[in-house]
Write a protein that holds these residues in place. Structure first.
Motif, PDB file in Angstrom:
ATOM      1  N   UNK A   1       0.902  -1.208   0.205  1.00  0.00           N
ATOM      2  CA  UNK A   1      -0.003   0.276  -0.197  1.00  0.00           C
ATOM      3  C   UNK A   1       0.876   1.507   0.635  1.00  0.00           C
ATOM      4  N   UNK A   2       2.219   1.370   0.698  1.00  0.00           N
ATOM      5  CA  UNK A   2       2.927   2.002   0.687  1.00  0.00           C
ATOM      6  C   UNK A   2       3.363   2.642  -0.272  1.00  0.00           C
ATOM      7  N   UNK A   3       4.273   1.840  -0.983  1.00  0.00           N
ATOM      8  CA  UNK A   3       4.783   1.457  -1.678  1.00  0.00           C
ATOM      9  C   UNK A   3       3.877   2.081  -3.149  1.00  0.00           C
ATOM     10  N   UNK A   4       2.978   1.833  -3.345  1.00  0.00           N
ATOM     11  CA  UNK A   4       1.413   1.802  -4.477  1.00  0.00           C
ATOM     12  C   UNK A   4       0.967   3.066  -4.312  1.00  0.00           C
ATOM     13  N   UNK A   5       1.009   3.495  -3.391  1.00  0.00           N
ATOM     14  CA  UNK A   5      -0.318   4.922  -2.867  1.00  0.00           C
ATOM     15  C   UNK A   5       0.806   6.030  -3.272  1.00  0.00           C
ATOM     16  N   UNK A   6       2.287   5.696  -2.753  1.00  0.00           N
ATOM     17  CA  UNK A   6       2.582   6.892  -2.745  1.00  0.00           C
ATOM     18  C   UNK A   6       3.274   7.483  -4.020  1.00  0.00           C
ATOM     19  N   UNK A   7       3.721   6.330  -5.087  1.00  0.00           N
ATOM     20  CA  UNK A   7       4.049   6.109  -6.301  1.00  0.00           C
ATOM     21  C   UNK A   7       2.552   7.190  -7.405  1.00  0.00           C
ATOM     22  N   UNK A   8       1.213   6.644  -7.442  1.00  0.00           N
ATOM     23  CA  UNK A   8       0.268   6.486  -7.622  1.00  0.00           C
ATOM     24  C   UNK A   8      -0.744   7.871  -7.090  1.00  0.00           C
ATOM     25  N   UNK A   9      -0.516   7.721  -5.823  1.00  0.00           N
ATOM     26  CA  UNK A   9      -1.652   8.667  -5.351  1.00  0.00           C
ATOM     27  C   UNK A   9      -2.951   8.285  -5.582  1.00  0.00           C
ATOM     28  N   UNK A  10      -3.319   6.427  -5.769  1.00  0.00           N
ATOM     29  CA  UNK A  10      -4.684   6.655  -5.664  1.00  0.00           C
ATOM     30  C   UNK A  10      -4.368   5.455  -5.269  1.00  0.00           C
ATOM     31  N   UNK A  11      -5.911   4.959  -4.754  1.00  0.00           N
ATOM     32  CA  UNK A  11      -6.321   3.886  -3.889  1.00  0.00           C
ATOM     33  C   UNK A  11      -5.807   2.819  -4.178  1.00  0.00           C
ATOM     34  N   UNK A  12      -5.025   1.412  -3.140  1.00  0.00           N
ATOM     35  CA  UNK A  12      -4.580   0.686  -3.455  1.00  0.00           C
ATOM     36  C   UNK A  12      -5.661  -0.698  -3.719  1.00  0.00           C
ATOM     37  N   UNK A  13      -6.199  -0.923  -2.650  1.00  0.00           N
ATOM     38  CA  UNK A  13      -7.547  -1.484  -2.963  1.00  0.00           C
ATOM     39  C   UNK A  13      -8.905  -1.750  -2.212  1.00  0.00           C
ATOM     40  N   UNK A  14      -8.997  -1.832  -2.186  1.00  0.00           N
ATOM     41  CA  UNK A  14     -11.172  -1.602  -2.036  1.00  0.00           C
ATOM     42  C   UNK A  14     -11.317  -2.801  -1.334  1.00  0.00           C
ATOM     43  N   UNK A  15     -11.246  -4.062  -1.678  1.00  0.00           N
ATOM     44  CA  UNK A  15     -11.081  -5.120  -1.144  1.00  0.00           C
ATOM     45  C   UNK A  15      -9.919  -6.140  -0.942  1.00  0.00           C
ATOM     46  N   UNK A  16      -9.821  -7.603  -0.475  1.00  0.00           N
ATOM     47  CA  UNK A  16      -9.103  -8.675  -0.373  1.00  0.00           C
ATOM     48  C   UNK A  16      -9.568  -9.921  -0.456  1.00  0.00           C
ATOM     49  N   UNK A  17      -9.439 -10.600  -0.872  1.00  0.00           N
ATOM     50  CA  UNK A  17      -9.722 -11.869  -0.892  1.00  0.00           C
ATOM     51  C   UNK A  17      -8.659 -13.077  -0.299  1.00  0.00           C
ATOM     52  N   UNK A  18      -8.756 -13.372   0.455  1.00  0.00           N
ATOM     53  CA  UNK A  18      -7.966 -14.499   1.000  1.00  0.00           C
ATOM     54  C   UNK A  18      -8.339 -16.410   0.802  1.00  0.00           C
ATOM     55  N   UNK A  19      -7.541 -16.173  -0.438  1.00  0.00           N
ATOM     56  CA  UNK A  19      -7.450 -17.025  -1.372  1.00  0.00           C
ATOM     57  C   UNK A  19      -7.219 -18.833  -0.704  1.00  0.00           C
ATOM     58  N   UNK A  20      -7.815 -19.525  -0.919  1.00  0.00           N
ATOM     59  CA  UNK A  20      -7.463 -20.805  -0.241  1.00  0.00           C
ATOM     60  C   UNK A  20      -6.335 -21.638  -0.942  1.00  0.00           C
ATOM     61  N   UNK A  21      -4.906 -22.269  -0.511  1.00  0.00           N
ATOM     62  CA  UNK A  21      -3.621 -22.669  -0.803  1.00  0.00           C
ATOM     63  C   UNK A  21      -3.963 -23.732  -2.710  1.00  0.00           C
ATOM     64  N   UNK A  22      -2.291 -23.246  -3.390  1.00  0.00           N
ATOM     65  CA  UNK A  22      -2.436 -24.347  -4.432  1.00  0.00           C
ATOM     66  C   UNK A  22      -2.301 -24.972  -4.530  1.00  0.00           C
TER      67      UNK A  22
END
Length: 202
Positions: A1-22
Protein backbone atom coordinates in the motif's frame (compact mmCIF):
# COMPACT_ATOMS: atom_id res chain seq x y z
CA UNK A 1 0.00 0.00 0.00
CA UNK A 2 2.77 2.44 0.97
CA UNK A 3 4.67 1.83 -2.27
CA UNK A 4 1.69 1.81 -4.62
CA UNK A 5 -0.21 4.74 -3.15
CA UNK A 6 2.86 6.95 -2.79
CA UNK A 7 3.71 6.29 -6.46
CA UNK A 8 0.23 6.56 -8.00
CA UNK A 9 -1.64 8.77 -5.55
CA UNK A 10 -4.56 6.36 -5.90
CA UNK A 11 -6.26 3.93 -3.54
CA UNK A 12 -4.45 0.59 -3.82
CA UNK A 13 -7.41 -1.69 -3.14
CA UNK A 14 -10.88 -1.60 -1.60
CA UNK A 15 -11.21 -5.39 -1.25
CA UNK A 16 -8.90 -8.20 -0.18
CA UNK A 17 -9.63 -11.83 -1.01
CA UNK A 18 -7.79 -14.44 1.00
CA UNK A 19 -7.67 -17.43 -1.31
CA UNK A 20 -7.14 -21.06 -0.40
CA UNK A 21 -3.75 -22.65 -1.00
CA UNK A 22 -2.86 -23.75 -4.51
CA UNK A 23 -2.28 -27.48 -4.93
CA UNK A 24 -0.18 -28.87 -7.79
CA UNK A 25 -0.96 -32.39 -8.97
CA UNK A 26 -2.61 -33.07 -5.60
CA UNK A 27 0.30 -31.81 -3.48
CA UNK A 28 1.15 -28.49 -1.88
CA UNK A 29 3.35 -26.49 -4.25
CA UNK A 30 6.95 -26.29 -3.07
CA UNK A 31 10.41 -26.13 -4.58
CA UNK A 32 11.53 -29.15 -2.57
CA UNK A 33 8.87 -31.32 -4.27
CA UNK A 34 9.86 -30.05 -7.70
CA UNK A 35 6.32 -28.92 -8.48
CA UNK A 36 6.96 -25.19 -8.29
CA UNK A 37 6.14 -23.29 -11.49
CA UNK A 38 6.35 -19.63 -12.36
CA UNK A 39 4.28 -18.03 -15.07
CA UNK A 40 7.45 -17.75 -17.14
CA UNK A 41 8.04 -21.51 -16.77
CA UNK A 42 4.55 -22.38 -17.97
CA UNK A 43 4.66 -20.01 -20.93
CA UNK A 44 8.05 -21.44 -21.90
CA UNK A 45 6.44 -24.91 -21.92
CA UNK A 46 4.01 -23.63 -24.56
CA UNK A 47 0.97 -22.84 -22.40
CA UNK A 48 -0.94 -19.71 -23.39
CA UNK A 49 -1.17 -17.03 -20.69
CA UNK A 50 -4.93 -16.82 -21.15
CA UNK A 51 -5.29 -20.57 -20.45
CA UNK A 52 -3.28 -20.20 -17.25
CA UNK A 53 -5.37 -17.21 -16.18
CA UNK A 54 -8.61 -19.02 -17.04
CA UNK A 55 -7.64 -22.10 -15.03
CA UNK A 56 -6.65 -20.05 -11.99
CA UNK A 57 -9.94 -18.15 -12.11
CA UNK A 58 -12.14 -21.20 -12.75
CA UNK A 59 -12.36 -22.22 -9.09
CA UNK A 60 -13.91 -19.86 -6.52
CA UNK A 61 -11.29 -18.21 -4.33
CA UNK A 62 -12.61 -19.90 -1.17
CA UNK A 63 -11.87 -23.35 -2.63
CA UNK A 64 -8.49 -24.94 -3.16
CA UNK A 65 -7.46 -25.34 -6.80
CA UNK A 66 -5.59 -28.47 -7.84
CA UNK A 67 -3.37 -27.11 -10.62
CA UNK A 68 -2.51 -29.82 -13.17
CA UNK A 69 -1.13 -29.91 -16.68
CA UNK A 70 -4.30 -31.75 -17.76
CA UNK A 71 -6.28 -28.89 -16.24
CA UNK A 72 -4.29 -26.43 -18.32
CA UNK A 73 -5.05 -28.42 -21.48
CA UNK A 74 -8.75 -28.48 -20.56
CA UNK A 75 -8.67 -24.71 -20.00
CA UNK A 76 -7.15 -24.21 -23.47
CA UNK A 77 -9.87 -26.42 -24.99
CA UNK A 78 -12.60 -24.47 -23.17
CA UNK A 79 -11.22 -21.17 -24.46
CA UNK A 80 -11.01 -22.56 -27.99
CA UNK A 81 -14.65 -23.62 -27.75
CA UNK A 82 -15.62 -20.07 -26.82
CA UNK A 83 -13.50 -18.59 -29.61
CA UNK A 84 -15.10 -20.96 -32.13
CA UNK A 85 -18.55 -19.94 -30.93
CA UNK A 86 -17.64 -16.26 -31.29
CA UNK A 87 -16.30 -16.91 -34.78
CA UNK A 88 -19.51 -18.70 -35.66
CA UNK A 89 -21.56 -15.74 -34.45
CA UNK A 90 -19.45 -13.38 -36.53
CA UNK A 91 -19.19 -15.38 -39.77
CA UNK A 92 -22.25 -17.64 -40.12
CA UNK A 93 -25.22 -16.31 -42.02
CA UNK A 94 -28.44 -16.59 -40.08
CA UNK A 95 -31.98 -16.06 -41.30
CA UNK A 96 -33.28 -12.55 -40.75
CA UNK A 97 -35.45 -11.76 -37.76
CA UNK A 98 -35.32 -12.44 -34.04
CA UNK A 99 -36.05 -15.64 -32.17
CA UNK A 100 -37.65 -14.47 -28.93
CA UNK A 101 -36.82 -17.71 -27.12
CA UNK A 102 -33.14 -17.37 -27.99
CA UNK A 103 -33.24 -13.71 -26.94
CA UNK A 104 -34.77 -14.66 -23.59
CA UNK A 105 -32.17 -17.42 -23.13
CA UNK A 106 -29.37 -14.94 -23.80
CA UNK A 107 -30.74 -12.48 -21.25
CA UNK A 108 -31.18 -15.29 -18.70
CA UNK A 109 -27.58 -16.46 -19.22
CA UNK A 110 -26.24 -12.93 -18.81
CA UNK A 111 -28.23 -12.47 -15.60
CA UNK A 112 -27.05 -15.83 -14.23
CA UNK A 113 -23.43 -14.93 -15.05
CA UNK A 114 -23.67 -11.59 -13.22
CA UNK A 115 -25.57 -13.04 -10.26
CA UNK A 116 -22.95 -15.76 -9.82
CA UNK A 117 -20.11 -13.24 -9.72
CA UNK A 118 -22.10 -11.09 -7.31
CA UNK A 119 -22.56 -14.14 -5.08
CA UNK A 120 -19.14 -13.97 -3.39
CA UNK A 121 -17.33 -14.12 -6.75
CA UNK A 122 -18.53 -17.61 -7.66
CA UNK A 123 -16.50 -17.98 -10.85
CA UNK A 124 -17.37 -21.67 -11.30
CA UNK A 125 -21.10 -20.92 -11.49
CA UNK A 126 -20.45 -17.93 -13.76
CA UNK A 127 -18.49 -20.11 -16.20
CA UNK A 128 -21.21 -22.77 -16.06
CA UNK A 129 -23.73 -20.12 -17.15
CA UNK A 130 -21.51 -19.24 -20.12
CA UNK A 131 -21.00 -22.80 -21.34
CA UNK A 132 -24.64 -23.79 -20.87
CA UNK A 133 -25.57 -20.82 -23.03
CA UNK A 134 -22.99 -21.74 -25.70
CA UNK A 135 -24.38 -25.28 -25.79
CA UNK A 136 -27.97 -24.03 -26.15
CA UNK A 137 -27.07 -21.40 -28.74
CA UNK A 138 -25.09 -23.89 -30.82
CA UNK A 139 -28.07 -26.26 -30.71
CA UNK A 140 -30.33 -23.43 -31.89
CA UNK A 141 -27.91 -22.68 -34.73
CA UNK A 142 -27.75 -26.33 -35.76
CA UNK A 143 -31.56 -26.47 -35.80
CA UNK A 144 -31.76 -23.24 -37.88
CA UNK A 145 -33.59 -21.53 -35.02
CA UNK A 146 -30.93 -18.87 -34.37
CA UNK A 147 -31.65 -15.59 -36.16
CA UNK A 148 -29.50 -12.69 -37.31
CA UNK A 149 -31.17 -10.49 -34.72
CA UNK A 150 -29.94 -12.77 -31.92
CA UNK A 151 -26.25 -12.44 -32.78
CA UNK A 152 -25.68 -8.98 -31.30
CA UNK A 153 -26.93 -9.91 -27.81
CA UNK A 154 -24.96 -13.18 -27.89
CA UNK A 155 -21.79 -11.30 -28.81
CA UNK A 156 -22.58 -8.80 -26.08
CA UNK A 157 -22.79 -11.62 -23.55
CA UNK A 158 -19.42 -12.95 -24.71
CA UNK A 159 -18.06 -9.42 -24.35
CA UNK A 160 -19.35 -9.32 -20.77
CA UNK A 161 -17.65 -12.64 -20.06
CA UNK A 162 -14.39 -11.45 -21.61
CA UNK A 163 -14.42 -8.17 -19.70
CA UNK A 164 -13.98 -10.32 -16.58
CA UNK A 165 -11.96 -13.36 -17.73
CA UNK A 166 -10.00 -11.79 -20.63
CA UNK A 167 -9.60 -15.07 -22.52
CA UNK A 168 -10.96 -14.64 -26.04
CA UNK A 169 -8.15 -12.61 -27.56
CA UNK A 170 -4.96 -14.68 -27.87
CA UNK A 171 -2.09 -13.20 -25.91
CA UNK A 172 0.42 -15.82 -27.07
CA UNK A 173 2.63 -15.12 -30.07
CA UNK A 174 1.17 -16.13 -33.44
CA UNK A 175 4.39 -17.72 -34.65
CA UNK A 176 5.27 -14.84 -36.95
CA UNK A 177 2.17 -15.12 -39.15
CA UNK A 178 1.13 -11.92 -40.84
CA UNK A 179 -2.38 -10.49 -40.42
CA UNK A 180 -3.11 -11.48 -44.02
CA UNK A 181 -2.00 -15.08 -43.39
CA UNK A 182 -4.16 -15.27 -40.28
CA UNK A 183 -7.18 -13.89 -42.18
CA UNK A 184 -6.60 -16.46 -44.93
CA UNK A 185 -6.56 -19.28 -42.38
CA UNK A 186 -9.77 -17.98 -40.80
CA UNK A 187 -11.46 -17.89 -44.22
CA UNK A 188 -10.20 -21.40 -44.98
CA UNK A 189 -11.57 -22.68 -41.68
CA UNK A 190 -14.95 -21.03 -42.26
CA UNK A 191 -15.18 -22.59 -45.73
CA UNK A 192 -14.29 -26.02 -44.33
CA UNK A 193 -17.02 -25.72 -41.67
CA UNK A 194 -19.61 -24.75 -44.29
CA UNK A 195 -18.57 -27.78 -46.31
CA UNK A 196 -19.00 -29.83 -43.11
CA UNK A 197 -15.33 -30.85 -43.28
CA UNK A 198 -14.91 -30.54 -39.50
CA UNK A 199 -11.59 -32.39 -39.38
CA UNK A 200 -10.10 -29.84 -41.78
CA UNK A 201 -11.71 -26.97 -39.87
CA UNK A 202 -10.17 -28.19 -36.60
Amino acid sequence: IAQSESLTGKLFSRFWLHAEFLMVEGQKMSKSLGNYYTLRDLVAKGHAPEAIRYLLASVPYRKSLNFTMDGLKSAAIAIERLRNFKLRLETDRFAEGLNEQVAARTAQASAAFTESLNDDLNTAEALAAVFEFVRDANSAMDADEFRAGNASAALGFLGLFDSIFDALKPSAKTGGLSEAAIEALVAERTAAKKARDFARAD
